[in-house]
Design a protein around this motif. Structure first.
Motif, short mmCIF file in Angstrom:
data_model
loop_
_atom_site.label_atom_id
_atom_site.label_comp_id
_atom_site.label_asym_id
_atom_site.label_seq_id
_atom_site.Cartn_x
_atom_site.Cartn_y
_atom_site.Cartn_z
N HIS A 117 0.85 -1.18 0.00
CA HIS A 117 0.00 0.00 0.00
C HIS A 117 0.89 1.23 0.00
O HIS A 117 2.12 1.13 0.05
CB HIS A 117 -0.96 0.01 1.20
N GLY A 118 0.27 2.40 -0.08
CA GLY A 118 1.04 3.63 -0.10
C GLY A 118 0.37 4.72 0.72
O GLY A 118 -0.80 4.62 1.09
N VAL A 119 1.14 5.76 1.00
CA VAL A 119 0.66 6.92 1.75
C VAL A 119 1.07 8.17 0.99
O VAL A 119 2.22 8.30 0.57
CB VAL A 119 1.26 6.97 3.16
N THR A 120 0.13 9.09 0.78
CA THR A 120 0.46 10.38 0.20
C THR A 120 0.32 11.46 1.27
O THR A 120 -0.52 11.36 2.16
CB THR A 120 -0.44 10.74 -0.98
N LYS A 125 -0.53 18.75 5.44
CA LYS A 125 -0.32 17.59 6.31
C LYS A 125 -1.53 16.67 6.38
O LYS A 125 -1.82 16.07 7.41
CB LYS A 125 0.09 18.03 7.72
N CYS A 126 -2.25 16.56 5.25
CA CYS A 126 -3.26 15.50 5.12
C CYS A 126 -2.53 14.24 4.65
O CYS A 126 -1.66 14.31 3.79
CB CYS A 126 -4.33 15.88 4.10
N PHE A 127 -2.92 13.11 5.21
CA PHE A 127 -2.33 11.84 4.80
C PHE A 127 -3.44 10.94 4.27
O PHE A 127 -4.47 10.76 4.93
CB PHE A 127 -1.63 11.16 5.98
N ALA A 128 -3.25 10.41 3.07
CA ALA A 128 -4.24 9.51 2.47
C ALA A 128 -3.55 8.21 2.11
O ALA A 128 -2.45 8.21 1.54
CB ALA A 128 -4.85 10.14 1.23
N GLN A 129 -4.19 7.09 2.43
CA GLN A 129 -3.61 5.79 2.15
C GLN A 129 -4.32 5.13 0.97
O GLN A 129 -5.52 5.30 0.80
CB GLN A 129 -3.70 4.89 3.38
N ARG A 140 -5.37 2.14 -8.38
CA ARG A 140 -5.34 2.12 -6.92
C ARG A 140 -6.70 2.49 -6.35
O ARG A 140 -7.53 3.11 -7.02
CB ARG A 140 -4.28 3.07 -6.39
N ARG A 141 -6.92 2.09 -5.11
CA ARG A 141 -8.12 2.46 -4.36
C ARG A 141 -7.68 3.23 -3.13
O ARG A 141 -6.71 2.86 -2.47
CB ARG A 141 -8.89 1.21 -3.91
N TRP A 142 -8.43 4.28 -2.80
CA TRP A 142 -8.03 5.15 -1.70
C TRP A 142 -8.61 4.68 -0.37
O TRP A 142 -9.23 5.43 0.37
CB TRP A 142 -8.41 6.59 -2.01
#
Length: 284
Positions: A117-120, A125-129, A140-142
């Motif tokens: 998986h990944g993190v943006t 400073k919002c983090f979305a996986q 990809r799916r968020w």
């Protein structure tokens, strides 16, 4: 045509696994559970190439992949990194509608380098996986969970392949609270890791990968940071060979410490809950 689909079909044929086409999918025996249920595995060509596998008994593909010796990377016609990791100029993130811009992306990989998986991270400073999904238009799916809240991907620490190699080389593993601090440590020649989603999200599953390791935890200089470090320590009891807890000499975290010009030897040692054999203990 899907190269990965044809490759998988050849593997099943060579192994003598019964298959047949039904409902637009190639159906196969569930070799992931000793083949006791025929037609339980559905195999389809993905929308963007590659192959999608789902075992109705296992409710996923992990066991099936293990049974044939594949990883997630083998599901794609091209290497997973090329198809699934967004290119550097692709800045789309879920909070873009609020005017936010992506500033970093962190990819979590399994033991073999396959994307889990990944993190943006955005400039606010919002983090979305996200998780790889060959059936999605973007690849990809968020979300890491299904609609019922069940996790769909493995729990792995950040930079796992590097961490496992470092443990084998008897190097110290540093644990930070987030990916930015991990990279600050790595930039100074250290091997570092963390969990996704920040303080309070480290689990016993993360800890299992650090068996036999010598660990140094960099605790953020605040109450959540201290609690996080204490929790990580508890998960490492009986797992790690030694555990020390340090703090930045200047600022809140590892990034601040190095930005102030300090070296790794200048972290403040605040606790040695599991000292290296022969070392003196330092109280919390």
């Amino acid at each position: 045509m899907s190269i990965a689909f044809n490759r998988l079909a050849d593997i099943l044929r060579d192994r003598g696994v019964p298959t047949r086409y039904q409902g637009g999918a190639l159906r196969a025996q569930g070799i992931c559970h000793d083949g006791d249920s025929p037609d339980t595995v559905a195999i389809k060509r993905g929308n963007n190439g590659g192959v999608v596998i789902f075992c109705h008994k296992c409710q996923g593909n992990r066991e099936f992949l293990a049974a044939i010796g594949w990883t997630e990377a083998d599901l794609y016609d091209e290497p997973l990194e090329r198809q699934q990791d967004r290119p550097a100029d692709d800045t789309w993130i879920p909070c873009r509608e609020r005017g936010h811009k992506r500033v970093a992306q962190y990819v979590y990989r399994d033991e073999n380098g396959g994307v889990v998986h990944g993190v943006t991270r955005c400039d606010h400073k919002c983090f979305a996986q996200w998780r790889p999904d060959n059936g999605a238009k973007s690849g990809r799916r968020w979300s890491l969970n299904d609609k019922e809240g069940n996790r769909l991907v493995r729990v792995v620490p950040y930079r796992l392949p590097y961490i496992l190699k470092a443990i084998a080389e008897d190097r110290v593993i540093w644990i930070a609270e987030g990916e930015k601090d991990v990279h600050a440590l790595v930039d100074h020649g250290l091997q570092a890791t963390c969990n996704a989603a920040g303080a309070g999200k480290w689990t016993e599953e993360h800890a299992q990968f650090l068996r036999g390791a010598d660990v140094t935890i960099v605790a953020d200089r605040d109450i959540p940071g201290r609690r996080h470090a204490e929790h990580v320590v508890e998960t490492l009891r009986g797992i790690a060979r030694s555990v020390y807890v340090v703090q930045a000499r200047t600022g809140k975290d590892a990034a601040d410490h190095f930005a102030a010009g300090h070296t790794d030897s200048e972290f403040l040692k605040v606790w040695s809950p599991i000292p290296y054999p022969g070392d003196a203990a330092v109280g919390a």
